[in-house]
Design an enzyme around this catalytic site. Sequence first.
Site, PDB file in Angstrom:
ATOM      1  N   ASP A 105      16.814  -8.147   5.112  1.00 63.20           N
ATOM      2  CA  ASP A 105      15.732  -9.089   4.842  1.00 63.20           C
ATOM      3  C   ASP A 105      16.108 -10.044   3.708  1.00 63.20           C
ATOM      4  O   ASP A 105      15.396 -11.010   3.460  1.00 63.20           O
ATOM      5  CB  ASP A 105      14.432  -8.338   4.484  1.00 63.20           C
ATOM      6  CG  ASP A 105      13.450  -8.374   5.643  1.00 63.20           C
ATOM      7  OD1 ASP A 105      13.846  -8.810   6.746  1.00 63.20           O
ATOM      8  OD2 ASP A 105      12.291  -7.970   5.443  1.00 63.20           O
TER       9      ASP A 105
ATOM     10  N   ASP B 223       5.039   4.438   7.167  1.00 64.99           N
ATOM     11  CA  ASP B 223       5.641   5.584   7.841  1.00 64.99           C
ATOM     12  C   ASP B 223       4.599   6.601   8.311  1.00 64.99           C
ATOM     13  O   ASP B 223       4.508   6.920   9.489  1.00 64.99           O
ATOM     14  CB  ASP B 223       6.688   6.247   6.924  1.00 64.99           C
ATOM     15  CG  ASP B 223       6.286   6.247   5.459  1.00 64.99           C
ATOM     16  OD1 ASP B 223       5.075   6.087   5.200  1.00 64.99           O
ATOM     17  OD2 ASP B 223       7.164   6.412   4.598  1.00 64.99           O
TER      18      ASP B 223
END
Lengths: 748, 703
Positions: free
Chosen positions: B169, B313
């Site tokens: 990123d 998550d």
Amino acid sequence: MRVNKNIAKLLSGMSALLVAASAAAATDVSSTATTPVTVTVTTDRAFAQTARTISFKDLGMIYSMKLRTVYGQASLPLNLRSDQIVTAATLDLHYAHSPSLRFDLSHLSVYLNDQLLKTMPLSAETASGNTVRIPIDPRLLLPHNQLRFELVAHYAKPNECEDPAHSTLWADISNDSKIELSLSPLATVPSLDRLPAPLFDSGDERRLYLPFVFNGAPDNDTVKAAGIVAAWFGGQADYRGANFPVSFGTLPAGYAVLFIDGANAPAGFERYANAREPTISVAENPVAPGAQVLVFSAPNASGLVEAAQALALGRIALHGAQAQISALELPPPRAPWTSSRWVDPSKPFPLADAATGPMSVTGLVPGPISFEFSLPPDLYPLSDKSIQADLKYRAAPIAAVNSSLNVLINDQFAGGVALNRSSKPGAKVDRSSTLDVTLPPEALHAHNRLDAQYHFRRDTNTVCQDFDATSLQGSIDPASTLDIHNYAHFTEMPALEKFADGAFPYSRLADLADTAIVLPSTPNENDISAALIALGHIGRWTRDAASRVVVTTIDALDTVKDRDLLVVGRLDRLALPEGWAQQMPLRLDGTRLQLVPIGWLTAINERYLFDRDVDSARAHASSVIVQAGQDFAALMGFESPLSAHHSVVMLTAGRDGDVRDAALALTDPGESQFIRGGLTLVRGDQVSGYDFGSHYDVGHLPWWFALKRWFSQHPYLIWPLALILVIIVAVLLNAVLRRRAKARLQGK
Amino acid sequence: MRLLSLLLIASLAIPVYALVTAPLSLFWQTFTAIGMVITANLLIRLKDYRWALAMMGLSTIASTRYLYWRLTQTLPIGPEFNAWDLFLSLGLVGAEIYAYVILILGFVQTIWPLHRKPAPLPDDPSQWPTVDIYIPTYNEPLAVVRPTVLAALAMDWPRDKFRVYVLDDGRRDEFRQFCETVGVTHVTRTDNKHAKAGNINAALKKTGGEYIAIFDCDHIPVRSFLQMTMGSMLQDKTVSLVQTPHHFFSPDPFEKNLATFRKVPNEGELFYGLIQDGNDFWDASFFCGSCAVLRREALEQIGGIATETVTEDAHTSLRMHTRGWKSAYINIPQAAGLATESLSAHVGQRIRWARGMAQIFRVNNPMVMPGLKFGQRICYSNAMLHFFYGLPRLIFLTSPLAYLLLGAEIIKAQGWMVLAYAAPHVMLATTTNSRLQGPFRHSFWAEIYETVLATFILVPTLLAVINPKLGKFNVTAKGGIVDRDYFDKDIARPYYLLFSLNLIGFTVGIIRLLIGGPHADTLMLNIGWTVYNLIIAGGALAVANEKRQVRSAVRVRTKLQAAIRSHADSGAYMTETLDVSYSGVALRLPEAVDLKQGDSLQILLMPERNDVWLDAKVMRAGRGLVAAKLNEMSIPQESALVQALFGRADAWIQWREHQKPDRPLRALFEVGRYGIRGGRDFFAWVVKAIWQRGTRTAPTKAA
């Protein structure tokens, strides 16, 4: 100060009970309450009495009468029998007062029925005590009278300020003061109209004494009839108690109750023999002119029962000298605790129904607003907050600093509220405030008095301010209630104290459908008398017709197996069935008296869990028995050997004792307060009660509470049980979880 | 069967109810308390797991009994108490109820740790599926990411059946070049929306593997990772996730500052060692962002990684579970990474977790979300509720002060009575948890871990519950070095406040006791409580006292087979390593070899499966040891080092052997020692700061 004799008698009982309660099970609690003036004349012959002295003590004053403040008042009821008239009367007054009054402005006045009898100026000489004899015009005396005392007292010198509630403003009237009466009998035509008078006269505060006469040894049904009548008279006599001596044949010289079945009638009553229908009549007593006899006559014993039931149920027209009973149908059996005597715990009880006097008071030191009510003796509160008095009160918005309203239950402080009010102009009270007081279950008895006592305190910083004590007013709203919730009907037995106070367990069904009187196989006069006194005691509490009571003898117990038994008879005269002796705290082994042995486990249990020393209780009881030899009477309570959860109360005596003493102990508040536990020994006027620690339960608890109670009674089992429980759970869980884990690992 | 078990539960509930509610006098409650505590201390010695279950039951009874008593008998309601008392009291009661709920939920959650074994793979590797390995990164330096990539490439899996993707990123050239060099795909996107979750979701569209393995860029996998995890995926087609523990080969700030590395289980071990294993029993193991394999089908069904919360998550797992997908947990460390270095970084990370869990609790509450099974609700709820410990912990740390300093009557009971009820509750909970969690969390350490974080997670969790959008995402910085000892006074501010307050409370209490104040028992109880609080707050202070980190490269102490030679043509000698790091190797020096400082040296690590020699320079030699500094490495050389250092299948398996077993009393003393040390250091710092301010000779920050 308004004194109710009913209250006062109870009061003496209560205060002594507190003493008893503080003494451990073992200590010797002999009756110490002063016996009222020796009763030389019993009520059955009172009509013929020509002189009578009534002390203030007899009228219910257990302490001297206290007059306080600048204007103190107190009154006393004086009731007279209606079968005699007063020919002369004198009031013998003993009083003392404060020595520091302004005697020129202070005096004490006596009124009878609001007529001034005399005003006594107070002086330095009379301060330490003075006696005056005040003649009373007998014409002023009515059947019900009020004797009132007023104190007007001042202490301030001119131009000095005076506190109207100053502690120096006092006068006490001794309860040794007495009224001397000269009496003359009042002849009346025998009539049923005034029943229970003249046999029982509510104007007489003495214990009712009413002989029962049978012509020869009565059979069970005749005793039952007598028992129903005795219970009825017991209900009438109420707190006074009732003594029913019995004779087989001889008519005493006074009021009496006579039973005639069939042809067998004593001399003078032949006309009642061979009655075709059950009849109730009143007749002159041939042995004692002026006295009347209540005669029950019937063709047979069951007719007598019917006549007695009709009287007790109020099913006959009480007119003229005689009433016949044609057919009698008993009312349906009573449900438990439905008698008017008991507060119904299932709904709020309006206290207004229980008020003993006005529910509003006035003045600087007002008397209490009192309520009397009876609670079922087996009422078992399931929490400390189960029994609550919700008082709605209003007090005048006067600046009365530190004023308060206190609530007392049976003279024990239960709660209160401060009435601090500002005296701002326009302060107003236009609605009631609420004071919810939880009543401590330990302070409650079968019969209870709740006092709402206003205490007004004047602001002493403004001594000279004009102060009108009559503007201090307080009241209790009639909407105030007694709320009982979260309760059960349950008792741990034996509890002779509940028999003495509340006639439990017999009073549960007011018609005594669950009660059986058990007599020796050949009952004598004393046995029957004791049974009748006991039934009178029960009748006092049920206030209902004992129409379904059963009387039987010790050799015919099979018919009464599932009832609560009241066994009457001397130990040596009672041929008890096999197995009874094991249940009894005191038993006869041959000719030897024996106390129940106490196991060490019971002793430890009682000592450490309930703080009761049963060993020394037993030691004390046996020393009393040894001293008495065989000359004692006793009350025993134990579980019925015939059926579980039913009770036996045994009124009994040693070989040289009189079983009547055991029954009479119930009727004397001074003695009955010491009746308790499973065994009570009566020796002369010494009464001592013992709890030996073997218990059984009567009634029903919700399961969750029963379980909780079981654990709190077996606290040493809590962690072992917890351990066992979790091990069981762990083993089960282990198997379940293992299977589940296996299934999961196999991807199912 | 269901009816039967209901009946059984009902029949047990009645006696339990009675056991819980039976009112006892002080004497008998004390008797019961002693009985229960002795029982628990006997049971803990018994090996069979049934006894552990029994201990859980006993502890539950003791705690429930306490709470029942507490709620029915001790609330300060009545005319003698004011609203202030009630307010303070309700705070404490609330905290106690919270602790009770967490205790019970914890028992259920870990009632049966599953201990799942890796499932076997098909014998024929050609039937093994294709896996995409994602290594997302944002701003981490290449040095951190390199070993991860190299280790991933060395995985024991057919080379044509897995591809490694670096999801960058940061869109950095340096990364692209490295990826090209080592032969992995460098994936970028145009924006950074939704951070890591968005990064993965973007990559999902560009790759095609049936399974996705995800590693944080600093989690270096061992070579057996795929073989260990993929079996479970193949065995059951409804398994959406196979998670493995996160293991750290460097000490976290607690371990570093308290010097407990490898001696006392660290904060994460309870979760990965026990809780996830317990979750697995209830089919509730959840995704932890790294060191896990996901099934693409499941992930696509729920629209990719969840993006609504900052703990994407757990949220992702929750969603897969509601769709009926299963999860598996394999409790064998198959990757390792760097722990956060400084306390401030650690705190930052935990704030994110706490906030994220609170967000999920708000957005998709597992208690009511449809599709979950009972056990899953329990496990997820506990995982989320756990992060609300901030307020309760602070209440426990300040409650005795309400009595000692403010004179508030917050418990309407005699001091001894409180002790008789609370002691079995606390002691049984401690003993039982020691039995269950002993290898993974020593007694009383949770208090320190929680106290350190309590003040920091309090606001984020509460804000997240009010509105999940409040608060900001921040990435955990890793790889930093604490280059000197210092007292982190910014982080420590809450601790020294708590410490000072309790110290004042303690002093006031002692004075009140000495001048003979009323209720000596209540006073002593509260003084004892402040002493405990002082220890815990002191422990937190000790943690805030940052210790310098000595080496710049992480060092792993392992014995590996190795060969050394002085140059490519000379003969080699077999030896073994003493420790290995990214920059150097220490070896046992064979007697025949003579080396001196400055000599160049070639080292072959693990000759049995490797033939790449590393070039090094001798730094020290003698006494049977040689320490060598590694020269600049080529990619194959670096890969060989990474494989030896991090990639061995057994690299992280035996590390727990050095820990002592938990003994609650010993743990208490240990915690007490750290508490005293923290207090002492704090005083030293205060005195020094005051002294320096007084003399004005030195800058204050040198403190």
